[in-house]
Design a protein around this motif. Structure first.
Motif, PDB file in Angstrom:
ATOM      1  N   GLY A 292      52.970  86.413   5.999  1.00 23.07           N
ATOM      2  CA  GLY A 292      51.866  85.980   6.782  1.00 23.07           C
ATOM      3  C   GLY A 292      50.513  85.533   5.908  1.00 23.07           C
ATOM      4  O   GLY A 292      49.872  84.282   6.267  1.00 23.07           O
ATOM      5  N   VAL A 293      50.531  85.924   4.497  1.00 22.36           N
ATOM      6  CA  VAL A 293      49.629  85.204   3.609  1.00 22.36           C
ATOM      7  C   VAL A 293      50.016  83.968   3.570  1.00 22.36           C
ATOM      8  O   VAL A 293      49.182  83.105   3.500  1.00 22.36           O
ATOM      9  CB  VAL A 293      49.485  85.986   2.272  1.00 22.36           C
ATOM     10  N   ALA A 294      51.232  83.498   3.129  1.00 21.93           N
ATOM     11  CA  ALA A 294      51.429  81.849   2.950  1.00 21.93           C
ATOM     12  C   ALA A 294      51.332  81.111   4.151  1.00 21.93           C
ATOM     13  O   ALA A 294      50.804  80.089   4.009  1.00 21.93           O
ATOM     14  CB  ALA A 294      53.272  81.901   2.745  1.00 21.93           C
ATOM     15  N   LEU A 295      51.578  81.725   5.274  1.00 24.47           N
ATOM     16  CA  LEU A 295      51.372  81.159   6.661  1.00 24.47           C
ATOM     17  C   LEU A 295      49.786  80.712   6.812  1.00 24.47           C
ATOM     18  O   LEU A 295      49.421  79.598   7.058  1.00 24.47           O
ATOM     19  CB  LEU A 295      51.736  81.972   7.849  1.00 24.47           C
ATOM     20  N   GLY A 296      49.006  81.896   6.113  1.00 21.25           N
ATOM     21  CA  GLY A 296      47.590  81.490   6.313  1.00 21.25           C
ATOM     22  C   GLY A 296      47.100  80.364   5.305  1.00 21.25           C
ATOM     23  O   GLY A 296      46.218  79.577   5.801  1.00 21.25           O
ATOM     24  N   VAL A 297      47.637  80.309   4.224  1.00 27.98           N
ATOM     25  CA  VAL A 297      47.423  79.602   3.007  1.00 27.98           C
ATOM     26  C   VAL A 297      47.765  78.063   3.792  1.00 27.98           C
ATOM     27  O   VAL A 297      46.576  77.133   3.754  1.00 27.98           O
ATOM     28  CB  VAL A 297      48.163  79.743   2.019  1.00 27.98           C
ATOM     29  N   VAL A 298      48.880  77.702   4.528  1.00 29.16           N
ATOM     30  CA  VAL A 298      49.025  76.314   4.721  1.00 29.16           C
ATOM     31  C   VAL A 298      48.087  76.229   5.947  1.00 29.16           C
ATOM     32  O   VAL A 298      47.532  75.070   6.220  1.00 29.16           O
ATOM     33  CB  VAL A 298      50.426  76.357   5.202  1.00 29.16           C
ATOM     34  N   LEU A 299      48.029  76.982   6.989  1.00 32.82           N
ATOM     35  CA  LEU A 299      47.477  76.855   8.100  1.00 32.82           C
ATOM     36  C   LEU A 299      45.746  76.573   7.921  1.00 32.82           C
ATOM     37  O   LEU A 299      45.336  75.500   8.391  1.00 32.82           O
ATOM     38  CB  LEU A 299      47.566  78.147   9.208  1.00 32.82           C
ATOM     39  N   TYR A 300      45.338  77.280   7.329  1.00 31.01           N
ATOM     40  CA  TYR A 300      43.964  77.360   7.055  1.00 31.01           C
ATOM     41  C   TYR A 300      43.598  76.411   6.054  1.00 31.01           C
ATOM     42  O   TYR A 300      42.525  75.295   5.986  1.00 31.01           O
ATOM     43  CB  TYR A 300      43.315  78.530   7.003  1.00 31.01           C
ATOM     44  N   GLY A 301      44.383  76.081   5.079  1.00 29.32           N
ATOM     45  CA  GLY A 301      44.402  75.044   3.738  1.00 29.32           C
ATOM     46  C   GLY A 301      44.363  73.798   4.177  1.00 29.32           C
ATOM     47  O   GLY A 301      43.439  73.033   4.043  1.00 29.32           O
ATOM     48  N   THR A 302      45.316  73.426   5.204  1.00 33.26           N
ATOM     49  CA  THR A 302      45.403  71.954   5.434  1.00 33.26           C
ATOM     50  C   THR A 302      44.588  71.641   6.359  1.00 33.26           C
ATOM     51  O   THR A 302      43.959  70.481   6.548  1.00 33.26           O
ATOM     52  CB  THR A 302      46.777  71.878   6.114  1.00 33.26           C
ATOM     53  N   SER A 303      44.126  72.556   7.422  1.00 33.85           N
ATOM     54  CA  SER A 303      43.065  71.998   8.305  1.00 33.85           C
ATOM     55  C   SER A 303      41.548  71.871   7.714  1.00 33.85           C
ATOM     56  O   SER A 303      40.751  71.444   8.111  1.00 33.85           O
ATOM     57  CB  SER A 303      42.977  73.077   9.460  1.00 33.85           C
ATOM     58  N   TYR A 304      41.386  72.465   6.567  1.00 37.32           N
ATOM     59  CA  TYR A 304      40.248  72.176   5.982  1.00 37.32           C
ATOM     60  C   TYR A 304      40.326  71.181   4.896  1.00 37.32           C
ATOM     61  O   TYR A 304      39.760  70.111   4.816  1.00 37.32           O
ATOM     62  CB  TYR A 304      40.045  73.490   5.074  1.00 37.32           C
ATOM     63  N   ALA A 305      41.566  70.830   4.241  1.00 37.51           N
ATOM     64  CA  ALA A 305      41.644  69.879   3.175  1.00 37.51           C
ATOM     65  C   ALA A 305      41.915  68.528   3.643  1.00 37.51           C
ATOM     66  O   ALA A 305      41.328  67.444   3.293  1.00 37.51           O
ATOM     67  CB  ALA A 305      42.927  70.135   2.236  1.00 37.51           C
ATOM     68  N   ILE A 306      42.594  68.440   5.035  1.00 39.66           N
ATOM     69  CA  ILE A 306      42.984  67.238   5.586  1.00 39.66           C
ATOM     70  C   ILE A 306      41.313  66.322   5.890  1.00 39.66           C
ATOM     71  O   ILE A 306      41.188  65.259   5.507  1.00 39.66           O
ATOM     72  CB  ILE A 306      43.774  67.140   6.620  1.00 39.66           C
ATOM     73  N   PRO A 307      40.663  67.153   6.726  1.00 39.18           N
ATOM     74  CA  PRO A 307      39.425  66.489   6.947  1.00 39.18           C
ATOM     75  C   PRO A 307      38.550  65.994   5.844  1.00 39.18           C
ATOM     76  O   PRO A 307      37.858  64.994   5.719  1.00 39.18           O
ATOM     77  CB  PRO A 307      38.624  67.463   7.825  1.00 39.18           C
ATOM     78  N   GLN A 308      38.364  66.887   4.763  1.00 32.95           N
ATOM     79  CA  GLN A 308      37.739  66.625   3.588  1.00 32.95           C
ATOM     80  C   GLN A 308      38.352  65.246   2.666  1.00 32.95           C
ATOM     81  O   GLN A 308      37.678  64.519   2.476  1.00 32.95           O
ATOM     82  CB  GLN A 308      37.734  67.780   2.583  1.00 32.95           C
ATOM     83  N   PHE A 309      39.561  65.155   2.681  1.00 31.81           N
ATOM     84  CA  PHE A 309      40.365  64.155   2.167  1.00 31.81           C
ATOM     85  C   PHE A 309      39.947  62.864   2.806  1.00 31.81           C
ATOM     86  O   PHE A 309      39.635  61.799   2.358  1.00 31.81           O
ATOM     87  CB  PHE A 309      41.598  64.242   2.085  1.00 31.81           C
ATOM     88  N   LEU A 310      39.971  62.892   4.102  1.00 36.01           N
ATOM     89  CA  LEU A 310      39.802  61.644   5.025  1.00 36.01           C
ATOM     90  C   LEU A 310      38.387  61.283   5.029  1.00 36.01           C
ATOM     91  O   LEU A 310      38.191  60.081   4.972  1.00 36.01           O
ATOM     92  CB  LEU A 310      40.102  62.054   6.370  1.00 36.01           C
ATOM     93  N   ALA A 311      37.437  62.081   4.709  1.00 29.52           N
ATOM     94  CA  ALA A 311      36.103  61.929   4.758  1.00 29.52           C
ATOM     95  C   ALA A 311      35.771  61.139   3.301  1.00 29.52           C
ATOM     96  O   ALA A 311      34.791  60.467   3.299  1.00 29.52           O
ATOM     97  CB  ALA A 311      35.115  62.973   5.149  1.00 29.52           C
ATOM     98  N   ALA A 312      36.217  61.835   2.338  1.00 29.46           N
ATOM     99  CA  ALA A 312      35.871  61.306   1.054  1.00 29.46           C
ATOM    100  C   ALA A 312      36.722  59.996   0.537  1.00 29.46           C
ATOM    101  O   ALA A 312      36.151  59.301  -0.134  1.00 29.46           O
ATOM    102  CB  ALA A 312      36.162  62.570  -0.017  1.00 29.46           C
ATOM    103  N   ILE A 313      37.939  59.895   1.153  1.00 31.49           N
ATOM    104  CA  ILE A 313      38.621  58.702   0.649  1.00 31.49           C
ATOM    105  C   ILE A 313      38.926  57.488   1.526  1.00 31.49           C
ATOM    106  O   ILE A 313      38.608  56.411   1.276  1.00 31.49           O
ATOM    107  CB  ILE A 313      40.053  59.180   0.129  1.00 31.49           C
ATOM    108  N   ALA A 314      38.914  57.819   2.890  1.00 30.68           N
ATOM    109  CA  ALA A 314      39.074  56.829   3.953  1.00 30.68           C
ATOM    110  C   ALA A 314      37.995  56.552   4.764  1.00 30.68           C
ATOM    111  O   ALA A 314      38.098  55.860   5.780  1.00 30.68           O
ATOM    112  CB  ALA A 314      40.248  57.369   5.027  1.00 30.68           C
ATOM    113  N   ASP A 315      37.008  57.319   4.453  1.00 37.70           N
ATOM    114  CA  ASP A 315      35.453  57.174   5.201  1.00 37.70           C
ATOM    115  C   ASP A 315      35.679  57.247   6.784  1.00 37.70           C
ATOM    116  O   ASP A 315      35.098  56.700   7.409  1.00 37.70           O
ATOM    117  CB  ASP A 315      35.168  55.852   4.901  1.00 37.70           C
TER     118      ASP A 315
END
Length: 525
Positions: A292-315
């Motif tokens: 469950g911990v690992a599940l949370g890492v990927v679920l919440y980690g990717t939903s946070y990291a992807i928008p941050q990447f797209l905003a910073a790199i792809a505008d």
């Protein structure tokens, strides 16, 4: 001779007795619980795609902005195990009415925030009160629906719990781009008004049992709050504050130790601990909790990291990022009708291993990002993640209920949900640490490969300066390119770390026991 069919509106239970269908009031109560869970799960991630905009308006840096998401998750971790006790103390309807009212107030506070501290206070309040609405939704289904109709309520809750965190970035992004980011929080006001009406109509009033205050595990409650709160600040701020060189980090470390000691004391002395950590000693449940911990890492980690990447790199703007995050919800939505069939026919060990493996592979697919990457580069991985998510979350939730005695099912569910949220909190803290340390490391390594006096470097810098009409701008532009490349390499490291965490827990499926053939469908969040 065949038995007579039950009258309309009734069905026969397994024992042959007739069980009445739920009335309108019961379904209104279930609708209220489901709506509350939707609002609570939506607000976990509603800020993610709009976070760059929010950070700019409240004066927060990128690493500080992570607190806007983390504060909610940490508060949920603390309140979820307390929900069952608070429900008994106040009565279900009164408890939910208080939670919804306070949730609305804290949402308004977030919406009018002008500083980071103001926003964090509001998000902590949202997490405490919103987190209370998630396990109580499952309680309403169990209490207000007869057994033969609980699967319908469970399916409704499962759909909401799955789509809520995925819809959050899209809803928040649309509001940020078309109205204002403030309305990502103000949206809760009319929803809460409807929810209050449904609660008043659908749930009966229950007498408060205030004498339970004396029986509460106050050491455990204080320990849980101090331990998790201190640990989160320690992880989030440690790298930026140079760890133990900072008085703040020293205090947070001491607070965490004291908190966990208090929690341990409560475990040893309380008649009913706030959270039954001894359940983790069970081989199957302990394995489920770690996954469950690992599940949370990927679920919440990717939903946070992807928008941050797209905003910073792809505008990308907030709405565009939200659409990319929502892609993972498509397979979950399509597979939801197959849930009862999958639970009956698919071995839990195969299902969980497959789900976690797919999620790990989807994160690994995002380790090859470049400065030219955009939302389209996440399409395949997001769709795969959706498949892995429904398999992992669905079957782990079933394993939670089946791995402990019936009287511990509520505590086990609360502990599993808390562990998954803890994984999300660790993921956000880890992302913050990696962003600070790895960007610096990659920048230095890239600079080391360049000799400022080399003719090729001099020609490149001069050419860039001429291209923009400013001969002196070449070196500055080269520095920006190095920072951009370092940031992309850092995000590749982040996704690789999430992939490793997920793959590492797959061997734990060997400790799982097959589900009984007649196992009832357990709700998942």
């Amino acid at each position: 001779m065949a038995s007579a069919a039950p009258p309309a509106g009734q069905t026969k239970g397994q024992s042959g007795t007739r069980t009445a269908n739920a009335d309108l009031g019961a379904w209104l109560a279930v609708a209220a619980g489901t709506l509350g869970a939707l609002m609570a799960t939506l607000d976990i991630s509603i800020v993610n795609s709009a976070l760059p905009t929010i950070q700019g308006e409240i004066g927060a840096t990128g690493t500080e902005g992570a607190w806007v998401a983390t504060a909610y998750l940490v508060a949920e971790i603390i309140i979820i195990p307390l929900s069952a006790w608070l429900e008994r103390l106040l009565g279900l309807r009164r408890f939910l009415l208080i939670a919804v009212t306070l949730f609305t107030g804290f949402s308004v506070l977030c919406g009018i925030s002008t500083t980071l501290n103001m926003m964090i206070i509001g998000r902590v309040g949202q997490g405490f009160t919103g987190g209370a609405m998630i396990p109580t939704a499952q309680t309403i289904i169990a209490q207000r629906l007869p057994p033969h109709q609980q699967s319908i309520g469970t399916a409704m809750f499962g759909l909401v719990a799955t789509l809520g965190p995925l819809l959050g970035p899209l809803v928040g992004g649309w509001l940020a781009e078309n109205v204002s980011w403030h309305y990502a929080f103000f949206l809760n006001v009319p929803i809460s008004a409807l929810l209050i009406v449904l609660l008043v109509v659908g749930l009966p009033d229950q007498k408060a049992k205030l004498h339970l205050i004396r029986q509460a595990d106050w050491f455990g409650i204080a320990g849980l709050a101090l331990g998790m709160g201190g640990l989160t600040v320690f992880l989030e701020e440690g790298s930026r504050e140079e760890w133990f060189a900072s008085p703040l980090i020293q205090k947070m470390a001491i607070m965490s130790v004291i908190g966990f000691l208090l929690l341990a004391y409560g475990q040893a002395t309380a008649a009913r601990p706030v959270i039954k950590l001894r359940l983790l000693l069970d081989r199957q449940f302990g394995s489920v909790a770690l996954m469950g911990v690992a599940l949370g890492v990927v679920l919440y980690g990717t939903s946070y990291a992807i928008p941050q990447f797209l905003a910073a790199i792809a505008d990308y703007n907030a709405l565009q990022s939200g659409k990319v995050v929502l892609l993972s919800g498509i397979p979950s939505l399509l597979m939801m009708p197959l849930v009862p069939f999958l639970v009956r026919k698919l071995d839990i060990r195969i299902a969980v291993a497959l789900g976690m493996g797919i999620m790990g592979l989807s994160a690994y697919m995002e380790t090859g990002l470049t400065l030219e990457s955009s939302g389209g580069d996440f399409t395949d991985s997001q769709l795969m993640r959706g498949v892995g998510q429904i398999l992992g979350m669905l079957f782990l939730s079933q394993a939670v209920v089946q791995s402990v005695p019936a009287e511990d099912a509520g505590d086990a569910s609360g502990l599993f949900n808390a562990m998954r949220n803890m994984g999300g909190s660790f993921a956000l803290a880890g992302i913050s640490i990696l962003q600070q340390s790895r960007v610096w490391l990659h920048s230095r390594r890239l600079e080391e490969t360049l000799n400022a006096n080399a003719p090729a470097v001099q020609d490149y810098v001069t050419g860039m300066g001429r291209a923009v009409g400013n001969p002196d701008a070449g070196m500055r532009l080269l520095g920006q390119q190095i920072q951009g490349q370092a940031l992309v390499m850092t995000y590749n490291d982040i996704f690789f770390a999430m992939s490793l965490v997920t793959i590492a827990v797959i061997p734990l499926v060997l400790f799982l026991r097959p589900l009984p053939r007649n196992a009832s469908l357990a709700a998942a969040h």
